[in-house]
Scaffold this active site. Structure first.
Site, PDB file in Angstrom:
ATOM      1  N   GLU A  71       0.812  -1.202   0.000  1.00  0.00           N
ATOM      2  CA  GLU A  71       0.000   0.000   0.000  1.00  0.00           C
ATOM      3  C   GLU A  71       0.857   1.269   0.000  1.00  0.00           C
ATOM      4  O   GLU A  71       0.536   2.240  -0.680  1.00  0.00           O
ATOM      5  CB  GLU A  71      -0.918  -0.005   1.225  1.00  0.00           C
ATOM      6  CG  GLU A  71      -2.064   0.963   1.060  1.00  0.00           C
ATOM      7  CD  GLU A  71      -2.892   1.076   2.321  1.00  0.00           C
ATOM      8  OE1 GLU A  71      -2.786   0.181   3.184  1.00  0.00           O
ATOM      9  OE2 GLU A  71      -3.639   2.053   2.430  1.00  0.00           O
ATOM     10  N   ASP A  72       1.938   1.270   0.746  1.00  0.00           N
ATOM     11  CA  ASP A  72       2.665   2.513   0.991  1.00  0.00           C
ATOM     12  C   ASP A  72       4.016   2.651   0.285  1.00  0.00           C
ATOM     13  O   ASP A  72       4.631   3.701   0.353  1.00  0.00           O
ATOM     14  CB  ASP A  72       2.920   2.685   2.498  1.00  0.00           C
ATOM     15  CG  ASP A  72       1.632   2.802   3.290  1.00  0.00           C
ATOM     16  OD1 ASP A  72       0.599   3.136   2.669  1.00  0.00           O
ATOM     17  OD2 ASP A  72       1.655   2.559   4.499  1.00  0.00           O
TER      18      ASP A  72
END
Ligand code: MN
Length: 375
Positions: A71-72
């Site tokens: 996600e990051d």
């Protein structure tokens, strides 16, 4: 972290965990948490919760370490699959998909998203368990968030994550999530109950000691090896009781329960618990309608225990919970903790449990709102 999971480590696991840690460290190297700490502290703490507080094994620990990288950071699911395997990629994919469920929308859309999220998570229950560990660490470190964000996260926790933890039998985590959430959503009430609990503690301790003394003597006399202690009700439960029953703090009679945890194994467990019950009720008069036998018929979340309420000194009703060490581990940490009692392969047992959870989640519901209410 390696120390926390030493009980489940098999050959080669240590290297894999180190590899996951190194990859996560590198991927998050330029990120910091709101508190200012290097970001890696978060996945590391989540992995530690998975190992120590839920009792999960190597695959889950690897996934916990990497739960935020897709996600990051620039890493992709394909990278995870190449570096670790299909199983790990699937779990991390599940964890990535379920973040962002709470974006602002109408409540029925949100409810439908919830249901989808629960079903996604239930494809592998480890997704749910890691997500709960993630949430627990975020709640423990909520201090450094903006007020508005604190309220939002705490409300989600009360609405979804605490009931989820309860459903999975993770009692210790459920209680901590509820208490932390109340601390942010109702800070004044929280503080008030906390103070009152502190003030009344010496008196309660004295009573518990008086209550326990004759029990100890009797059980020791019969050759039992056990641990007996008083457990206070959580601040969240106290507040709940005040609100739903319309009573004051002073009027709550069951501010604590007595727990007797006995050393007993295998096919002797049930008989031993009933023997202890018999001895307890020799000392204190039981209320016949307050006997709960969760040993013969355990709760759906795996909870096993024998509960009785007896008349203690000064005419006070006191709840006594009787269970074995194994039952207590399951009661506090959930079913995952049970795996530790089996050595070698426990895949079959894990599959059974997963299936059970899926059945619960897939139970037919007319619409998403109703499903959530039922849930
Ligand atoms: Mn996270």
């Amino acid at each position: 972290l390696l120390k926390a999971c030493r009980r489940t480590l098999e050959k080669g696991d240590k290297l894999l965990i180190r590899k996951a840690f190194d990859i996560s460290l590198e991927a998050h190297k330029n990120m910091r948490r709101k508190s200012g700490e290097p970001y890696i502290y978060h996945p590391l703490a989540v992995a530690h919760i998975c190992a120590e507080e839920i009792g999960l094994g190597t695959t889950s620990i690897i996934c916990a370490l990497l739960h935020d990288v897709v996600e990051d950071t620039e890493l992709t699911i394909e990278d995870i699959e190449r570096l670790f395997g299909q199983k790990e990629a699937k779990i991390i994919d599940g964890l990535t998909k379920i973040s962002g469920v709470f974006i602002e929308q109408g409540s029925s859309q949100q409810a439908e998203n919830f249901r989808k999220m629960l079903l996604t998570m239930s494809e592998d229950v480890r997704v749910i368990l890691i997500k709960l560990a993630d949430r627990l660490h975020n709640m423990r470190t909520l201090e450094s968030m903006k007020h508005e964000k604190q309220i939002k996260i705490a409300s989600e926790t009360l609405y979804l994550y605490a009931p989820l933890a309860h459903r999975l039998g993770l009692n210790a985590i459920k209680t901590e999530l509820e208490n932390l959430a109340l601390k942010y959503t109702e800070p004044v009430i929280y503080k008030e109950i906390e103070t009152k609990l502190k003030e009344t503690e010496p008196e309660r301790k004295k009573y518990i000691a008086k209550f326990i003394a004759p029990l100890k003597e009797t059980l020791e006399g019969q050759g039992f090896r056990f641990n007996v202690f008083g457990r206070p009700k959580s601040i969240y439960s106290i507040n709940n009781k005040i609100k739903t029953k319309g009573v004051t703090f002073e009027e709550i009679y069951d501010l604590f329960a007595i727990r007797i945890i006995i050393d007993s194994y295998g096919d002797k467990e049930k008989t031993d618990c009933w023997k202890v019950y018999s001895l307890v009720t020799d000392v204190y008069y039981p209320s016949p309608e307050r006997l709960r036998d969760w040993i013969s018929t355990p709760k759906a979340n795996g909870y096993e225990s024998l509960h009785t309420t007896v008349m203690g000194p000064d005419g006070k009703w006191v709840e006594v919970q009787i269970r074995t060490t194994r039952m207590d581990e399951i009661a506090e940490k959930g079913y995952a903790a049970h795996w530790k009692y089996k050595d070698g392969s426990n895949e079959g047992q894990l599959d059974d449990w997963l299936k059970k959870i899926r059945d619960i989640l897939e139970s037919p519901a007319e619409n998403a709102m109703e499903f959530l209410d039922n849930f």
